[in-house]
Design a protein around this motif. Structure first.
Motif, PDB file in Angstrom:
ATOM      1  N   THR A 215       0.838  -1.193   0.000  1.00 31.93           N
ATOM      2  CA  THR A 215       0.000   0.000   0.000  1.00 31.93           C
ATOM      3  C   THR A 215       0.875   1.245   0.000  1.00 31.93           C
ATOM      4  N   GLU A 216       0.268   2.373  -0.323  1.00 28.70           N
ATOM      5  CA  GLU A 216       1.018   3.621  -0.418  1.00 28.70           C
ATOM      6  C   GLU A 216       1.683   3.979   0.908  1.00 28.70           C
ATOM      7  N   GLU A 217       2.959   4.322   0.834  1.00 33.70           N
ATOM      8  CA  GLU A 217       3.773   4.734   1.969  1.00 33.70           C
ATOM      9  C   GLU A 217       4.087   3.599   2.940  1.00 33.70           C
ATOM     10  N   SER A 218       3.697   2.383   2.616  1.00 37.44           N
ATOM     11  CA  SER A 218       4.011   1.275   3.512  1.00 37.44           C
ATOM     12  C   SER A 218       5.494   0.936   3.458  1.00 37.44           C
ATOM     13  N   CYS A 219       6.043   0.473   4.564  1.00 38.94           N
ATOM     14  CA  CYS A 219       7.458   0.124   4.728  1.00 38.94           C
ATOM     15  C   CYS A 219       8.376   1.333   4.649  1.00 38.94           C
ATOM     16  N   ASN A 220       7.835   2.531   4.586  1.00 42.87           N
ATOM     17  CA  ASN A 220       8.677   3.722   4.448  1.00 42.87           C
ATOM     18  C   ASN A 220       9.598   3.906   5.656  1.00 42.87           C
ATOM     19  N   ASN A 234       3.668  -0.376  -4.929  1.00 45.35           N
ATOM     20  CA  ASN A 234       2.718   0.724  -4.839  1.00 45.35           C
ATOM     21  C   ASN A 234       3.491   2.029  -4.736  1.00 45.35           C
ATOM     22  N   THR A 235       2.854   3.109  -5.161  1.00 49.26           N
ATOM     23  CA  THR A 235       3.528   4.398  -5.149  1.00 49.26           C
ATOM     24  C   THR A 235       3.985   4.786  -3.751  1.00 49.26           C
ATOM     25  N   HIS A 236       5.191   5.298  -3.654  1.00 53.03           N
ATOM     26  CA  HIS A 236       5.800   5.766  -2.414  1.00 53.03           C
ATOM     27  C   HIS A 236       6.162   4.648  -1.431  1.00 53.03           C
ATOM     28  N   SER A 237       5.785   3.412  -1.661  1.00 50.54           N
ATOM     29  CA  SER A 237       6.137   2.375  -0.688  1.00 50.54           C
ATOM     30  C   SER A 237       7.638   2.098  -0.723  1.00 50.54           C
ATOM     31  N   CYS A 238       8.188   1.696   0.402  1.00 51.07           N
ATOM     32  CA  CYS A 238       9.639   1.499   0.579  1.00 51.07           C
ATOM     33  C   CYS A 238      10.417   2.778   0.277  1.00 51.07           C
ATOM     34  N   GLU A 239       9.799   3.911   0.498  1.00 53.15           N
ATOM     35  CA  GLU A 239      10.467   5.191   0.280  1.00 53.15           C
ATOM     36  C   GLU A 239      11.237   5.588   1.535  1.00 53.15           C
ATOM     37  N   GLY A 240      12.398   6.218   1.348  1.00 50.36           N
ATOM     38  CA  GLY A 240      13.189   6.659   2.482  1.00 50.36           C
ATOM     39  C   GLY A 240      13.848   5.531   3.249  1.00 50.36           C
ATOM     40  N   VAL A 241      14.017   4.388   2.582  1.00 53.24           N
ATOM     41  CA  VAL A 241      14.621   3.245   3.253  1.00 53.24           C
ATOM     42  C   VAL A 241      16.133   3.421   3.387  1.00 53.24           C
ATOM     43  N   THR A 242      16.703   2.699   4.336  1.00 55.39           N
ATOM     44  CA  THR A 242      18.147   2.546   4.432  1.00 55.39           C
ATOM     45  C   THR A 242      18.464   1.091   4.110  1.00 55.39           C
ATOM     46  N   VAL A 243      19.127   0.879   2.981  1.00 53.93           N
ATOM     47  CA  VAL A 243      19.438  -0.476   2.529  1.00 53.93           C
ATOM     48  C   VAL A 243      20.928  -0.713   2.778  1.00 53.93           C
ATOM     49  N   ASN A 244      21.230  -1.518   3.758  1.00 53.62           N
ATOM     50  CA  ASN A 244      22.619  -1.744   4.130  1.00 53.62           C
ATOM     51  C   ASN A 244      23.244  -2.902   3.368  1.00 53.62           C
ATOM     52  N   ASP A 245      24.509  -3.115   3.572  1.00 51.16           N
ATOM     53  CA  ASP A 245      25.286  -4.126   2.862  1.00 51.16           C
ATOM     54  C   ASP A 245      24.562  -5.467   2.855  1.00 51.16           C
ATOM     55  N   GLY A 246      24.292  -5.995   1.654  1.00 52.94           N
ATOM     56  CA  GLY A 246      23.631  -7.287   1.520  1.00 52.94           C
ATOM     57  C   GLY A 246      22.124  -7.230   1.482  1.00 52.94           C
ATOM     58  N   GLY A 247      21.535  -6.049   1.640  1.00 54.54           N
ATOM     59  CA  GLY A 247      20.085  -5.918   1.580  1.00 54.54           C
ATOM     60  C   GLY A 247      19.611  -5.486   0.204  1.00 54.54           C
ATOM     61  N   LYS A 248      18.297  -5.606  -0.042  1.00 53.29           N
ATOM     62  CA  LYS A 248      17.727  -5.220  -1.338  1.00 53.29           C
ATOM     63  C   LYS A 248      16.420  -4.469  -1.152  1.00 53.29           C
TER      64      LYS A 248
END
Length: 298
Positions: A215-220, A234-248
């Motif tokens: 959904t929108e903005e989820s996991c942000n 979905n739009t904006h989901s997973c936005e502003g994430v910090t993806v560290n070494d080995g993550g996707k």
């Protein structure tokens, strides 16, 4: 349990306290091996009986439920085995809290039961499901800060924030804004959103855990560590994430996913999918020898 309560009353009249040693009671109780019960606990085929400060507890051997007999009244309470409310009080059982539990406020088998008979009914469910309600919480003592293990779920309409989910099958399903927010997911645990915005946001995913941004903005604002994923469709989901070494951060589907997977990438953390933002490292691209990161284009 009634006989123990009666004997405890006699002991109290003589000593001005209850005992936590079955050997002190004027009744003979026999364990599953044919021995007389001693100390504060003994086992039969079906139960483990334990003397507590002002009550006797009988834990069902198959783990489905626990019975409590309070010495000061005639009631026996039946509560779910895992995360039952009375477990929070090492001094014994609070009658009002137990009554609230029995009257339908708490459950650990997929719904809020209405009667103690329902709650203690035998069943063959694997794992457990806890649910929140719009007017309260069903399944744990606290509305937030819960702990969910393997093959257990929290279906959250508002809560499960600041919680911990560990192992395969451990899952938080966020059905409302901010549900499952600021929680921790380990070892294959999952956070997913259904129907509302911003669930699962600002959480941490580690060692194979996954955030599903349905959904929108989820996991942000979440942190995705080695072996874990934030999946956006979905739009904006997973936005502003910090993806560290080995993550996707993974973008799937044909839906418009504007701003999805934008964030900070460290080490070999990368974005996977045709709609990844231009400026972030791409998983399909080689690693730059100088920076140790995937290239942003290839």
């Amino acid at each position: 349990m009634q006989a123990v309560a009666k004997s405890e009353h006699g002991f109290y009249l003589a000593k001005n306290t209850y005992t936590k040693d079955f050997a002190d009671l004027d009744i003979a109780l026999i364990d599953k091996d044919g021995n007389k019960a001693e100390d504060d606990s003994f086992e039969t085929i079906n139960y483990t009986f334990t003397l507590q400060k002002n009550n006797i507890k009988a834990q069902r051997a198959n783990g489905e439920y626990t019975l409590y007999k309070l010495y000061e009244d005639n009631d026996i309470y039946c509560l779910p085995q895992e995360h039952y409310i009375c477990q929070q009080y090492d001094w014994g059982v609070n009658r009002q809290l137990c009554e609230n539990a029995i009257n339908g406020a708490w459950s650990n088998k997929g719904k809020c039961y209405n009667t103690p008979q329902e709650r203690c009914a035998d069943n063959n469910e694997n794992g457990a499901t806890w649910q929140t309600r719009n007017d309260g919480y069903c399944g744990f003592y606290a509305v937030n800060g819960v702990k969910v293990g393997e093959f257990q779920k929290c279906i959250s309409h508002a809560y499960c924030r600041n919680s911990t989910f560990t192992g395969e099958g451990a899952e938080c399903t966020a059905t409302n804004n901010d549900a499952c927010r600021k929680s921790y997911f380990y070892q294959g645990a999952v956070c997913r959103t259904e129907g509302n915005n911003s669930g699962c946001s600002y959480s941490t995913f580690t060692t194979g855990a996954t955030c599903y941004g349905n959904t929108e903005e989820s996991c942000n604002g979440s942190t995705i560590n080695a072996g874990s994923k934030c999946i956006s469709d979905n739009t904006h989901s997973c936005e502003g994430v910090t993806v560290n070494d080995g993550g996707k951060c993974v973008i799937i589907g044909d839906a418009w996913v504007r701003h999805a997977c934008q964030g900070t990438y460290t080490g070999t953390g990368c974005c996977e999918g045709e709609r990844c933002p231009v400026s972030v490292p791409k998983c399909e691209c080689p690693i730059d020898e100088n920076t140790g990161k995937h290239l942003t284009s290839c």
